[in-house]
Design a protein around this motif. Structure first.
Motif, PDB file in Angstrom:
ATOM      1  N   SER A   1      36.366  35.929 -19.597  1.00  7.31           N
ATOM      2  CA  SER A   1      37.692  36.376 -19.475  1.00  7.31           C
ATOM      3  C   SER A   1      38.760  35.475 -18.808  1.00  7.31           C
ATOM      4  O   SER A   1      38.045  34.794 -17.785  1.00  7.31           O
ATOM      5  CB  SER A   1      37.638  37.534 -18.713  1.00  7.31           C
ATOM      6  OG  SER A   1      37.079  38.549 -19.502  1.00  7.31           O
TER       7      SER A   1
ATOM      8  N   TYR B   1      51.864  39.003 -17.802  1.00 12.38           N
ATOM      9  CA  TYR B   1      50.485  38.686 -17.901  1.00 12.38           C
ATOM     10  C   TYR B   1      49.885  38.822 -19.262  1.00 12.38           C
ATOM     11  O   TYR B   1      50.255  39.593 -20.174  1.00 12.38           O
ATOM     12  CB  TYR B   1      49.674  39.473 -16.929  1.00 12.38           C
ATOM     13  CG  TYR B   1      50.105  39.510 -15.626  1.00 12.38           C
ATOM     14  CD1 TYR B   1      49.940  38.692 -14.701  1.00 12.38           C
ATOM     15  CD2 TYR B   1      51.156  40.370 -15.166  1.00 12.38           C
ATOM     16  CE1 TYR B   1      50.333  38.518 -13.489  1.00 12.38           C
ATOM     17  CE2 TYR B   1      51.487  40.529 -13.858  1.00 12.38           C
ATOM     18  CZ  TYR B   1      51.328  39.364 -13.060  1.00 12.38           C
ATOM     19  OH  TYR B   1      51.724  39.316 -11.644  1.00 12.38           O
TER      20      TYR B   1
ATOM     21  N   ARG C   1      42.820  35.418 -17.099  1.00  8.65           N
ATOM     22  CA  ARG C   1      44.219  36.366 -17.197  1.00  8.65           C
ATOM     23  C   ARG C   1      45.349  35.183 -16.883  1.00  8.65           C
ATOM     24  O   ARG C   1      45.403  34.416 -15.951  1.00  8.65           O
ATOM     25  CB  ARG C   1      44.306  37.206 -15.830  1.00  8.65           C
ATOM     26  CG  ARG C   1      45.459  38.064 -16.050  1.00  8.65           C
ATOM     27  CD  ARG C   1      45.641  39.147 -14.896  1.00  8.65           C
ATOM     28  NE  ARG C   1      45.951  38.392 -13.538  1.00  8.65           N
ATOM     29  CZ  ARG C   1      46.689  39.130 -12.662  1.00  8.65           C
ATOM     30  NH1 ARG C   1      46.825  40.294 -12.820  1.00  8.65           N
ATOM     31  NH2 ARG C   1      47.100  38.553 -11.502  1.00  8.65           N
TER      32      ARG C   1
ATOM     33  N   GLN D   1      45.965  39.591 -20.131  1.00  6.23           N
ATOM     34  CA  GLN D   1      44.457  39.468 -19.852  1.00  6.23           C
ATOM     35  C   GLN D   1      43.821  39.080 -21.202  1.00  6.23           C
ATOM     36  O   GLN D   1      43.843  39.948 -22.321  1.00  6.23           O
ATOM     37  CB  GLN D   1      44.183  40.904 -19.557  1.00  6.23           C
ATOM     38  CG  GLN D   1      42.677  41.048 -19.157  1.00  6.23           C
ATOM     39  CD  GLN D   1      42.246  40.426 -17.922  1.00  6.23           C
ATOM     40  OE1 GLN D   1      42.905  40.210 -16.778  1.00  6.23           O
ATOM     41  NE2 GLN D   1      41.053  39.739 -18.109  1.00  6.23           N
TER      42      GLN D   1
ATOM     43  N   ASP E   1      39.965  38.779 -22.682  1.00  8.46           N
ATOM     44  CA  ASP E   1      38.610  39.474 -22.503  1.00  8.46           C
ATOM     45  C   ASP E   1      37.782  38.968 -23.960  1.00  8.46           C
ATOM     46  O   ASP E   1      38.588  38.834 -24.912  1.00  8.46           O
ATOM     47  CB  ASP E   1      38.322  40.956 -22.291  1.00  8.46           C
ATOM     48  CG  ASP E   1      38.951  41.431 -21.184  1.00  8.46           C
ATOM     49  OD1 ASP E   1      39.952  42.545 -20.955  1.00  8.46           O
ATOM     50  OD2 ASP E   1      38.984  40.660 -20.076  1.00  8.46           O
TER      51      ASP E   1
END
Length: 115
Positions: free
Chosen positions: A17, A79, A19, A81, A83
């Protein structure tokens, strides 16, 4: 004058992951949406995700369920994110600000997904 500064890119293994952050400054009150695009050598810049002023979000099919776009209005920061990253996610990621006139772009941040 609008400035967008991306950060948070790097090297991660598949399944990992990251960010990404994009800090916006300047004349941004007229913006209607912010988003993320990505580009690899030899290919067109590709839409990844966007978030509009009313909070609605859109994603390219290949990242649905894995990426989440959000915004902190107090910090003028959007942002992404990311994953369950895959090697095909490797690209330079660019922040985009939708304006009445020409859109604004950041300088990009490199994301590399590799073992």
């Amino acid at each position: 004058q609008v400035q967008l500064v991306e950060s948070g890119g790097g090297l991660v293994q598949p399944g990992g992951s990251l960010r990404l952050s994009c800090a916006a400054s300047g004349s941004i009150l007229s913006s209607t949406a912010m988003g993320w695009y990505r580009q690899v050598p030899g290919k067109q810049r590709e839409f990844v995700a966007r978030i509009s002023r009313d909070g609605t979000t859109n994603y390219v099919d290949s990242v649905k369920g894995r990426f989440t776009i959000s915004i902190d209005n107090a910090k003028n920061t959007v942002y992404l994110q990311m994953d369950s990253l895959r090697p095909e996610d490797t690209a330079v990621y660019y922040c985009n600000l939708v304006l009445p006139g020409p859109n604004a772009w950041g300088q990009g941040t490199q994301v590399t997904v590799s073992s």
